[in-house]
Structures are given as C-alpha cells and as structure tokens.
Motif scaffolding. Structure first.
Motif, PDB file in Angstrom:
ATOM      1  N   LYS A  35       0.785  -0.951  -0.151  1.00  0.00           N
ATOM      2  CA  LYS A  35       0.127   0.029   0.064  1.00  0.00           C
ATOM      3  C   LYS A  35       0.946   1.308   0.001  1.00  0.00           C
ATOM      4  CE  LYS A  35      -3.836  -2.385   2.353  1.00  0.00           C
ATOM      5  NZ  LYS A  35      -4.776  -2.296   3.378  1.00  0.00           N
ATOM      6  N   LYS A  37       1.359   5.680  -0.317  1.00  0.00           N
ATOM      7  CA  LYS A  37       0.830   6.882  -0.337  1.00  0.00           C
ATOM      8  C   LYS A  37       1.979   7.903  -0.991  1.00  0.00           C
ATOM      9  CE  LYS A  37      -2.568   8.099   2.129  1.00  0.00           C
ATOM     10  NZ  LYS A  37      -3.738   9.090   2.147  1.00  0.00           N
ATOM     11  N   GLU A  75      -4.564   6.301  -0.933  1.00  0.00           N
ATOM     12  CA  GLU A  75      -3.664   5.208  -0.820  1.00  0.00           C
ATOM     13  C   GLU A  75      -3.840   4.137  -1.908  1.00  0.00           C
ATOM     14  OE1 GLU A  75      -2.585   2.984   3.158  1.00  0.00           O
ATOM     15  OE2 GLU A  75      -4.356   1.887   2.280  1.00  0.00           O
ATOM     16  N   THR A  77      -2.764   0.256  -3.735  1.00  0.00           N
ATOM     17  CA  THR A  77      -2.318  -0.998  -3.590  1.00  0.00           C
ATOM     18  C   THR A  77      -1.706  -1.138  -4.852  1.00  0.00           C
ATOM     19  OG1 THR A  77      -3.753  -1.319  -1.709  1.00  0.00           O
ATOM     20  CG2 THR A  77      -2.840  -3.330  -2.662  1.00  0.00           C
ATOM     21  N   ASP A 107       3.463   0.939   2.925  1.00  0.00           N
ATOM     22  CA  ASP A 107       2.636   0.295   4.005  1.00  0.00           C
ATOM     23  C   ASP A 107       2.793   1.290   5.359  1.00  0.00           C
ATOM     24  OD1 ASP A 107       2.129  -1.722   2.498  1.00  0.00           O
ATOM     25  OD2 ASP A 107       4.391  -2.836   2.720  1.00  0.00           O
TER      26      ASP A 107
END
Length: 129
Positions: A35, A37, A75, A77, A107
C-alpha cells in the motif's frame, strides 16, 4: 505551459523510460503487494501546481492546475510484481529559501523523500522495492 510544468513533464518521461527498462530479480520470492501513499509539502506561501505518480510499467496518474501547499494521493495498492514507484511534483516557491518535500510512504512508513529549494520547484523521487 509554464517552465516548471515543462520540466516536470520531461522528468516524468525520463522516469517512465527508466521504469520500462527495470526488471526484478528472478530468484526473489514475489511479495504479496504494498500500500503506497504519495505526499508533497511546500513552505507556507509557496504552491504545488502539478503532480504525477505511478509504478513501473503501469499507469501514470497526474493532477495539474493545483494551488496548494500540501497534497497527498489516495492510498494505492500495488501488486507484488511492481518493481518501483515514483512521484514527480512541480510548483512555485515563495522565495529562494522555499522548500518542497516529495515523499513516498509504503505500508504506512516513509521510505523515500526528495527535498528541493528555490523559486521553481521540481522534485522527483523513486522507491524500488
């Protein structure tokens, strides 16, 4: 198109060429995914005008005509076969001492950061898994 936008576009194209040439190690076990960002933070009085982010061999997501001092992506994935992710940010600093930070969180942990200063912001950051 402003100089900062042209430079960001050029740097993004160069990054895209780099990513298409990247290949992962064949003997490494494939991770399940991450994940990610992306964030950008500019000095008060400065502005972030455009961003581009993505993953090796994948789609590029971009935003332009921004006028903000902080920005963050939703976010995202990415699957385990993604080799690297990148963020490019452009903007205008309020003066020669203005600072722009471009960050990649994986993460939930800050993994890579690029810092630039000045009146024209161009920041690129790449994180390889």
């Amino acid at each position: 198109m402003k100089l900062s936008q042209k430079l960001l576009l050029l740097s993004t194209l160069l990054l895209a060429l780099f990513f298409t040439a990247c290949k992962g190690k064949k003997d490494d076990p494939a991770p399940s995914g991450h994940k990610v960002k992306f964030k950008a933070i500019a000095t008060a009085g400065s502005k972030i005008t455009n961003t581009q982010f993505g993953a090796s061999g994948g789609e590029v997501t971009s935003a332009s005509n921004l006028n903000v001092t902080t920005w963050e992506s939703p976010e995202v994935t990415y699957p385990g076969n993604v080799v690297s992710v990148y963020l490019g940010v452009g903007g205008d600093g309020k003066d020669a001492n203005a600072v722009l930070k471009a960050q990649i969180y994986v993460d939930g942990v800050l993994k890579k950061e690029s810092v630039t200063t000045g009146t024209v912001f161009i920041a690129n950051v790449i994180y390889t898994f």
